[in-house]
Design an enzyme around this catalytic site. Structure first.
Site, PDB file in Angstrom:
ATOM      1  N   LEU A 176       0.838  -1.216   0.000  1.00  0.00           N
ATOM      2  CA  LEU A 176       0.000   0.000   0.000  1.00  0.00           C
ATOM      3  C   LEU A 176       0.864   1.254   0.000  1.00  0.00           C
ATOM      4  CD1 LEU A 176      -2.561  -0.995   2.775  1.00  0.00           C
ATOM      5  CD2 LEU A 176      -3.104  -0.615   0.371  1.00  0.00           C
ATOM      6  N   THR A 220       7.357  -1.054   5.323  1.00  0.00           N
ATOM      7  CA  THR A 220       6.439  -1.228   4.197  1.00  0.00           C
ATOM      8  C   THR A 220       5.069  -1.622   4.718  1.00  0.00           C
ATOM      9  OG1 THR A 220       8.333  -2.038   2.973  1.00  0.00           O
ATOM     10  CG2 THR A 220       6.197  -2.456   1.991  1.00  0.00           C
ATOM     11  N   ASP A 257       4.512  13.995  14.837  1.00  0.00           N
ATOM     12  CA  ASP A 257       4.797  13.980  13.391  1.00  0.00           C
ATOM     13  C   ASP A 257       3.495  14.209  12.610  1.00  0.00           C
ATOM     14  OD1 ASP A 257       6.357  13.876  11.131  1.00  0.00           O
ATOM     15  OD2 ASP A 257       6.526  11.689  11.095  1.00  0.00           O
ATOM     16  N   GLN A 312       9.464   3.990   8.448  1.00  0.00           N
ATOM     17  CA  GLN A 312       9.528   2.859   9.377  1.00  0.00           C
ATOM     18  C   GLN A 312       9.417   1.498   8.710  1.00  0.00           C
ATOM     19  OE1 GLN A 312       6.464   4.457  12.214  1.00  0.00           O
ATOM     20  NE2 GLN A 312       7.525   3.002  13.506  1.00  0.00           N
TER      21      GLN A 312
HETATM   22  N1  LIG Z   1      -4.200   1.546   8.239  1.00  0.00           N
HETATM   23  C1  LIG Z   1      -3.908   1.776   6.956  1.00  0.00           C
HETATM   24  N2  LIG Z   1      -4.816   1.530   5.999  1.00  0.00           N
HETATM   25  C2  LIG Z   1      -4.517   1.770   4.691  1.00  0.00           C
HETATM   26  N3  LIG Z   1      -3.336   2.250   4.254  1.00  0.00           N
HETATM   27  C3  LIG Z   1      -2.385   2.502   5.161  1.00  0.00           C
HETATM   28  C4  LIG Z   1      -2.612   2.272   6.553  1.00  0.00           C
HETATM   29  N4  LIG Z   1      -1.489   2.630   7.224  1.00  0.00           N
HETATM   30  C5  LIG Z   1      -0.611   3.059   6.297  1.00  0.00           C
HETATM   31  N5  LIG Z   1      -1.127   2.973   5.055  1.00  0.00           N
HETATM   32  C6  LIG Z   1      -0.456   3.333   3.779  1.00  0.00           C
HETATM   33  O1  LIG Z   1       0.922   3.059   3.879  1.00  0.00           O
HETATM   34  C7  LIG Z   1       1.697   4.235   3.655  1.00  0.00           C
HETATM   35  C8  LIG Z   1       2.928   4.222   4.533  1.00  0.00           C
HETATM   36  O2  LIG Z   1       2.542   4.404   5.863  1.00  0.00           O
HETATM   37  P1  LIG Z   1       3.541   4.739   7.049  1.00  0.00           P
HETATM   38  O3  LIG Z   1       2.750   5.191   8.194  1.00  0.00           O
HETATM   39  O4  LIG Z   1       4.468   3.601   7.271  1.00  0.00           O
HETATM   40  O5  LIG Z   1       4.519   5.785   6.429  1.00  0.00           O
HETATM   41  P2  LIG Z   1       4.481   7.337   6.128  1.00  0.00           P
HETATM   42  O6  LIG Z   1       3.578   8.033   7.089  1.00  0.00           O
HETATM   43  O7  LIG Z   1       4.162   7.532   4.682  1.00  0.00           O
HETATM   44  O8  LIG Z   1       5.975   7.708   6.323  1.00  0.00           O
HETATM   45  P3  LIG Z   1       6.825   7.947   7.650  1.00  0.00           P
HETATM   46  O9  LIG Z   1       6.697   6.713   8.522  1.00  0.00           O
HETATM   47  O10 LIG Z   1       8.206   8.102   7.105  1.00  0.00           O
HETATM   48  O11 LIG Z   1       6.272   9.157   8.297  1.00  0.00           O
HETATM   49  C9  LIG Z   1       0.742   5.386   3.928  1.00  0.00           C
HETATM   50  O12 LIG Z   1       1.100   6.509   3.234  1.00  0.00           O
HETATM   51  C10 LIG Z   1      -0.593   4.808   3.456  1.00  0.00           C
HETATM   52  O13 LIG Z   1      -0.699   4.965   2.064  1.00  0.00           O
END
Ligand SMILES: Nc1ncnc2c1ncn2[C@@H]1O[C@H](COP(=O)(O)OP(=O)(O)OP(=O)(O)O)[C@@H](O)[C@H]1O
Length: 385
Positions: free
Chosen positions: A63, A70, A187, A68
């Site tokens: 997704l 994938t 954040d 942190q």
């Molecule tokens: N609960 C969820 N349901 C659907 N998609 C999700 C969910 N959690 C995360 N994602 C998807 O995964 C991506 C990566 O999420 P993650 O929280 O790891 O990283 P980030 O916020 O993009 O980056 P960082 O951790 O560097 O701040 C998100 O941008 C979103 O598209």
């Protein structure tokens, strides 16, 4: 008959135990026994369940990717759809202890939270090679994508923007007030706001968040956060406060107002910060020149102005002068309920609203020359709600 384990099976069990320890399982148990959080609600998944759910971490299920790790879309045995975050723990050959801490931190923080605008953590898996977090699946992507990659099928109306802002503010206020100790997200940014089936906001990514109980001093050795959203006061002093989340929220608010990214890196232009661009425009009474055209088209002018004034206060360089998250949440609710027909009780705000209204009544451009309703209600901008 005595049951004899095969050497391979024994080895597998030992490996799972090793991973459990390495992935912070003991750290989590420690927190459990000291009674922090509500971790009994968090389910421990097996590595088999995770493999099945993600079709062996099939690339087609990815997704998104963050700092942190994938995130995969998965289906559990009971048919429920989930998002599974596979942590990025191994850098080269070295196992990153810091990331284990962040991971366990997210479990502890999220296990204490139950709010409709915060993403739900369903469980975790510690016996796999790297730890995994299992969340409810949020289907409509991030607020960042909704603002910056707008498509023709869905227009992000003013009403949606204001509602989403209220939902984020309510979630942040809840984090400060509802758990046993205040929780700072640390954040806040539009890419950490997910949108559910009805485009309701769900605050996510609690890897760097902190409960004040977990970190009494608020002093951290390493300043963490995202460029463009980070409180300048925190950047200078390393002292994260309740008002640092307020600043980052202010940045999201101006992203919603202008449709622009916090830092623009157009190749032909120098790097520009949205905050200074916005504050300069407010100073010059030219707010309406920098708004997202959709906002100009369907947002009531007074409502837009008071939201912009609130954003300006959130972005004050001095933390103490920013409103509290409670004030922000309540003011936004008030703005929505009153349809923007609000007048600040505090002199400065009131004259600023008057100045702005006058400025585009005397200078009407096509997008600015709409009638402004005068049946205002009093808005207790300065009261402590
Ligand atoms: N609960 C969820 N349901 C659907 N998609 C999700 C969910 N959690 C995360 N994602 C998807 O995964 C991506 C990566 O999420 P993650 O929280 O790891 O990283 P980030 O916020 O993009 O980056 P960082 O951790 O560097 O701040 C998100 O941008 C979103 O598209």
């Amino acid at each position: 008959m005595e049951y004899v384990q095969s050497p391979q099976r024994k080895q597998k069990i030992m490996l799972r135990q090793k991973y459990f320890k390495r992935n912070g399982g003991l750290l989590l148990q420690q927190h459990l026994s000291s009674n922090e959080g509500n971790v009994e609600k968090i389910k421990l998944f097996t590595s088999k369940e995770m493999e099945k759910a993600t079709d062996y971490y099939n690339e087609n299920r990815i997704l998104g990717q963050g700092g942190q790790g994938t995130v995969y879309k998965g289906m559990l045995i009971d048919g429920s759809i989930v998002a599974i975050k596979k942590s990025k723990m191994v850098e080269g050959k070295k196992f990153d202890e810091k990331k284990v801490e962040q991971f366990i931190n997210e479990v502890i923080i999220l296990s204490q939270i139950n709010h409709r605008n915060v993403v739900k953590l369903l469980g975790c898996c510690l016996e796999a090679e790297v730890p995994l977090l299992v969340y409810e699946f949020i289907p409509n992507g991030t607020l960042y994508d909704l603002i910056h990659n707008q498509n023709e099928e869905l227009s992000l109306t003013w009403e949606m923007r204001l509602r989403i802002a209220i939902e984020i503010a309510n979630a942040l206020f809840y984090l400060l007030s509802a758990a046993s100790a205040p929780i700072y997200h640390r954040d806040i940014k539009s890419s950490n706001i997910l949108l559910d089936g009805k485009y309701r906001a769900k605050v996510s990514d609690f890897g760097t968040s902190r409960s004040v109980a977990l970190e009494q001093t608020h002093l951290t050795t390493r300043v963490q956060g995202t460029f463009g959203y980070m409180d300048p006061e925190y950047f200078r002093s390393s002292q994260f406060t309740e008002k640092s989340d307020v600043y980052s929220f202010g940045v999201v608010l101006i992203e919603l107002l202008t449709g622009q990214k916090p830092i623009s890196v157009e190749q032909s232009e120098p790097v520009r910060s949205l905050v200074s661009y916005f504050l300069d425009s407010m100073q010059e009474n030219s707010l309406f020149n920098i708004l997202d055209p959709v906002v100009v088209k369907d947002g009531p002018e007074q409502e837009i102005i008071v939201v912009a004034l609130l954003a300006k206060r959130c972005l004050n360089l001095i933390g103490k002068k920013r409103p509290t998250m409670k004030q922000v949440a309540m003011e936004l609710e008030f703005i929505k309920a009153s349809g923007g027909n609000v007048i600040g009780e505090c002199g400065d705000e009131e004259s600023e609203i008057d100045d702005m209204i006058q400025s585009w009544e005397t200078n009407p451009s096509s997008s600015m020359s709409r009638t402004i309703t005068t049946n205002s209600v009093t808005f207790p901008l300065n009261s402590s709600f």
